[in-house]
Scaffold this motif. Structure first.
Motif, PDB file in Angstrom:
ATOM      1  N   GLY A   1       0.798  -1.215   0.000  1.00  0.00           N
ATOM      2  CA  GLY A   1       0.000   0.000   0.000  1.00  0.00           C
ATOM      3  C   GLY A   1       0.832   1.267   0.000  1.00  0.00           C
ATOM      4  N   ASN A   2       0.375   2.256  -0.745  1.00  0.00           N
ATOM      5  CA  ASN A   2       0.973   3.591  -0.729  1.00  0.00           C
ATOM      6  C   ASN A   2       0.072   4.573   0.001  1.00  0.00           C
ATOM      7  OD1 ASN A   2       2.659   5.902  -1.611  1.00  0.00           O
ATOM      8  ND2 ASN A   2       0.900   6.390  -2.888  1.00  0.00           N
ATOM      9  N   GLY A   3      -1.211   4.591  -0.347  1.00  0.00           N
ATOM     10  CA  GLY A   3      -2.159   5.498   0.297  1.00  0.00           C
ATOM     11  C   GLY A   3      -2.666   4.946   1.609  1.00  0.00           C
ATOM     12  N   ARG A   4      -3.633   5.640   2.193  1.00  0.00           N
ATOM     13  CA  ARG A   4      -4.172   5.203   3.477  1.00  0.00           C
ATOM     14  C   ARG A   4      -5.374   4.281   3.323  1.00  0.00           C
ATOM     15  NH1 ARG A   4      -3.961   5.641   8.620  1.00  0.00           N
ATOM     16  NH2 ARG A   4      -5.760   5.890   9.975  1.00  0.00           N
ATOM     17  N   PHE A   5      -6.141   4.450   2.240  1.00  0.00           N
ATOM     18  CA  PHE A   5      -7.376   3.677   2.077  1.00  0.00           C
ATOM     19  C   PHE A   5      -7.359   2.869   0.781  1.00  0.00           C
ATOM     20  CE2 PHE A   5      -8.633   7.405   4.615  1.00  0.00           C
ATOM     21  CZ  PHE A   5      -9.197   6.775   5.711  1.00  0.00           C
ATOM     22  N   TYR A   6      -8.157   1.800   0.789  1.00  0.00           N
ATOM     23  CA  TYR A   6      -8.378   0.991  -0.406  1.00  0.00           C
ATOM     24  C   TYR A   6      -9.701   0.261  -0.229  1.00  0.00           C
ATOM     25  CZ  TYR A   6      -7.340  -3.308   2.148  1.00  0.00           C
ATOM     26  OH  TYR A   6      -7.390  -4.344   3.041  1.00  0.00           O
ATOM     27  N   GLY A   7     -10.250  -0.262  -1.337  1.00  0.00           N
ATOM     28  CA  GLY A   7     -11.442  -1.089  -1.266  1.00  0.00           C
ATOM     29  C   GLY A   7     -12.646  -0.411  -0.650  1.00  0.00           C
ATOM     30  N   GLY A   8     -12.805   0.890  -0.885  1.00  0.00           N
ATOM     31  CA  GLY A   8     -13.983   1.587  -0.393  1.00  0.00           C
ATOM     32  C   GLY A   8     -13.911   2.010   1.057  1.00  0.00           C
ATOM     33  N   GLY A   9     -12.715   2.342   1.533  1.00  0.00           N
ATOM     34  CA  GLY A   9     -12.597   2.897   2.879  1.00  0.00           C
ATOM     35  C   GLY A   9     -11.877   2.032   3.886  1.00  0.00           C
ATOM     36  N   MET A  10     -11.338   0.878   3.474  1.00  0.00           N
ATOM     37  CA  MET A  10     -10.541   0.065   4.387  1.00  0.00           C
ATOM     38  C   MET A  10      -9.155   0.683   4.532  1.00  0.00           C
ATOM     39  SD  MET A  10     -11.695  -3.833   3.413  1.00  0.00           S
ATOM     40  CE  MET A  10     -11.454  -3.662   1.648  1.00  0.00           C
ATOM     41  N   VAL A  11      -8.610   0.618   5.741  1.00  0.00           N
ATOM     42  CA  VAL A  11      -7.325   1.252   6.030  1.00  0.00           C
ATOM     43  C   VAL A  11      -6.189   0.299   5.686  1.00  0.00           C
ATOM     44  CG1 VAL A  11      -5.890   2.294   7.825  1.00  0.00           C
ATOM     45  CG2 VAL A  11      -8.364   2.650   7.840  1.00  0.00           C
ATOM     46  N   VAL A  12      -5.181   0.795   4.961  1.00  0.00           N
ATOM     47  CA  VAL A  12      -4.035  -0.031   4.585  1.00  0.00           C
ATOM     48  C   VAL A  12      -3.340  -0.550   5.834  1.00  0.00           C
ATOM     49  CG1 VAL A  12      -1.765  -0.007   3.498  1.00  0.00           C
ATOM     50  CG2 VAL A  12      -3.702   1.093   2.359  1.00  0.00           C
ATOM     51  N   ALA A  13      -3.029   0.344   6.759  1.00  0.00           N
ATOM     52  CA  ALA A  13      -2.409  -0.023   8.035  1.00  0.00           C
ATOM     53  C   ALA A  13      -2.468   1.194   8.945  1.00  0.00           C
ATOM     54  CB  ALA A  13      -0.952  -0.450   7.837  1.00  0.00           C
ATOM     55  N   PRO A  14      -2.507   0.989  10.273  1.00  0.00           N
ATOM     56  CA  PRO A  14      -2.488   2.146  11.176  1.00  0.00           C
ATOM     57  C   PRO A  14      -1.229   2.983  10.937  1.00  0.00           C
ATOM     58  CG  PRO A  14      -3.035   0.144  12.372  1.00  0.00           C
ATOM     59  CD  PRO A  14      -2.603  -0.283  10.999  1.00  0.00           C
ATOM     60  N   GLY A  15      -1.415   4.264  10.791  1.00  0.00           N
ATOM     61  CA  GLY A  15      -0.269   5.152  10.580  1.00  0.00           C
ATOM     62  C   GLY A  15       0.162   5.285   9.140  1.00  0.00           C
ATOM     63  N   SER A  16      -0.475   4.558   8.216  1.00  0.00           N
ATOM     64  CA  SER A  16      -0.097   4.676   6.809  1.00  0.00           C
ATOM     65  C   SER A  16      -0.497   6.047   6.285  1.00  0.00           C
ATOM     66  CB  SER A  16      -0.756   3.572   5.974  1.00  0.00           C
ATOM     67  OG  SER A  16      -2.160   3.612   6.104  1.00  0.00           O
ATOM     68  N   GLY A  17       0.303   6.575   5.385  1.00  0.00           N
ATOM     69  CA  GLY A  17       0.034   7.899   4.836  1.00  0.00           C
ATOM     70  C   GLY A  17       0.566   8.010   3.431  1.00  0.00           C
ATOM     71  N   MET A  18       0.405   9.186   2.834  1.00  0.00           N
ATOM     72  CA  MET A  18       0.783   9.356   1.442  1.00  0.00           C
ATOM     73  C   MET A  18       2.006  10.235   1.250  1.00  0.00           C
ATOM     74  SD  MET A  18      -2.194   9.569  -1.386  1.00  0.00           S
ATOM     75  CE  MET A  18      -2.378   8.124  -2.428  1.00  0.00           C
ATOM     76  N   ASP A  19       2.614  10.664   2.335  1.00  0.00           N
ATOM     77  CA  ASP A  19       3.852  11.425   2.169  1.00  0.00           C
ATOM     78  C   ASP A  19       4.886  10.991   3.200  1.00  0.00           C
ATOM     79  OD1 ASP A  19       2.742  12.512   4.442  1.00  0.00           O
ATOM     80  OD2 ASP A  19       3.122  14.597   3.883  1.00  0.00           O
TER      81      ASP A  19
END
Length: 304
Positions: free
Chosen positions: A197-215
């Motif tokens: 994962g790169n972004g924070r969300f996928y699949g309609g709002g599921m979180v990639v991982a706690p603390g994940s972000g895009m920068d």
């Protein structure tokens, strides 16, 4: 510069009716739209964005969903043009990560009054992506995600497709290696899914991982092992929050580069599209894309 280019995927969930409305809203907000294109064939979306970038339009205002962004981001990465997004898809996870509103009027207001930030992109080989690349269950879910489901039940189509996929999914063998040496190699005998994962969300709002972000200049890698049924139900329960990575059935790694090999070779789902087969190397491209976000968004920052 030749003003903004408004490019709308008219085949996206709400694209057809949004095009004319967006033109009117942007004009009322004082946005100089130098060119506008309602694209009815999604296969032509990428070439339309590429032409607008080469012609010097800025910003590129793209109306569509995550698939629209992912299919065109290669022409915007490391370029002068800034992306303004009108979220018109089913999931809109990229917009959700950056706190871009799904209301068309508010999204147009964001383009007119918002701030420019830099965000990271994921790389599958030399193919850029915005949210997540995955192998396994998500591929079956993508195949089960019919246009009928997306059009009629919206984001709920994703869990429905996941249930259908789980019934027929077969576990696979996987191996992860980390070229930068930040983690030891790891092998799995019965994987249900592996995602980068790169972004924070996928699949309609599921979180990639706690603390994940895009920068944060890193990728979040997780491997879900096909274990006991009750463990998998625990994983499913916490997918929305990202706390699934705490399950015994899940391994989580944070890294800037990872190589995935599988047996057998498997298709890779990139932001909802099947674009490649394993083995593949995944990496992060820091500050690769400039995007307009709401003035109050704290999802990313501008690094110049």
């Amino acid at each position: 510069m030749r003003g903004a280019a408004l490019i709308v995927n008219a085949r996206s969930r709400t694209g057809e009716q949004a095009f004319e409305e967006a033109l009117e809203l942007l004009a009322a907000l004082g946005v100089d739209v130098g060119a506008s294109f309602p694209v009815h064939d999604p296969a032509r979306l990428a070439e339309t964005v590429r032409a607008a970038v080469l012609e010097g339009h800025d910003p590129i205002i793209l109306g569509g969903g995550d698939g629209s962004v992912s299919s065109t981001v290669d022409f915007l990465a490391h370029h002068h043009s800034t992306l303004g997004l009108l979220p018109l898809g089913t999931a809109n996870d990229f917009a959700r990560t950056l706190e871009i509103p799904t209301s068309l009027a508010e999204a147009c207001e964001t383009i007119a009054r918002g701030n420019v930030v830099d965000v990271d992109l994921g790389l599958l080989g030399d193919n850029y992506y915005v949210n997540v690349a995955s192998v396994g269950l998500s591929v079956e879910a993508t195949r089960a995600l019919s246009p009928f489901l997306k059009k009629n039940i919206g984001p709920l189509a994703y869990p429905v497709a996941a249930v259908k996929a789980f019934i027929k999914h077969q576990p696979f063998v996987g191996r992860l290696t980390f070229p930068d040496g930040d983690h030891a190699p790891v092998e799995y005998g019965r994987l249900l899914q592996l995602a980068v994962g790169n972004g924070r969300f996928y699949g309609g709002g599921m979180v990639v991982a706690p603390g994940s972000g895009m920068d944060d200049k890193t990728l979040d890698v997780y491997a879900i092992v096909l274990g006991r049924t009750r463990d998998l139900f625990g994983v499913a329960r916490y997918l929305r929050s990202g706390d699934f990575v705490k399950s015994e059935s899940v391994d989580h790694f944070r890294t800037s580069r990872v190589v995935l090999e599988t047996e057998p070779e498997l298709p890779v789902n990139v932001d909802g599209e099947l674009v490649a087969y394993t083995p593949q190397e995944f990496s992060v491209a820091p500050n690769a894309l400039r995007v307009i976000v709401p003035a109050g968004s704290t999802a990313a920052r501008y690094d110049g």
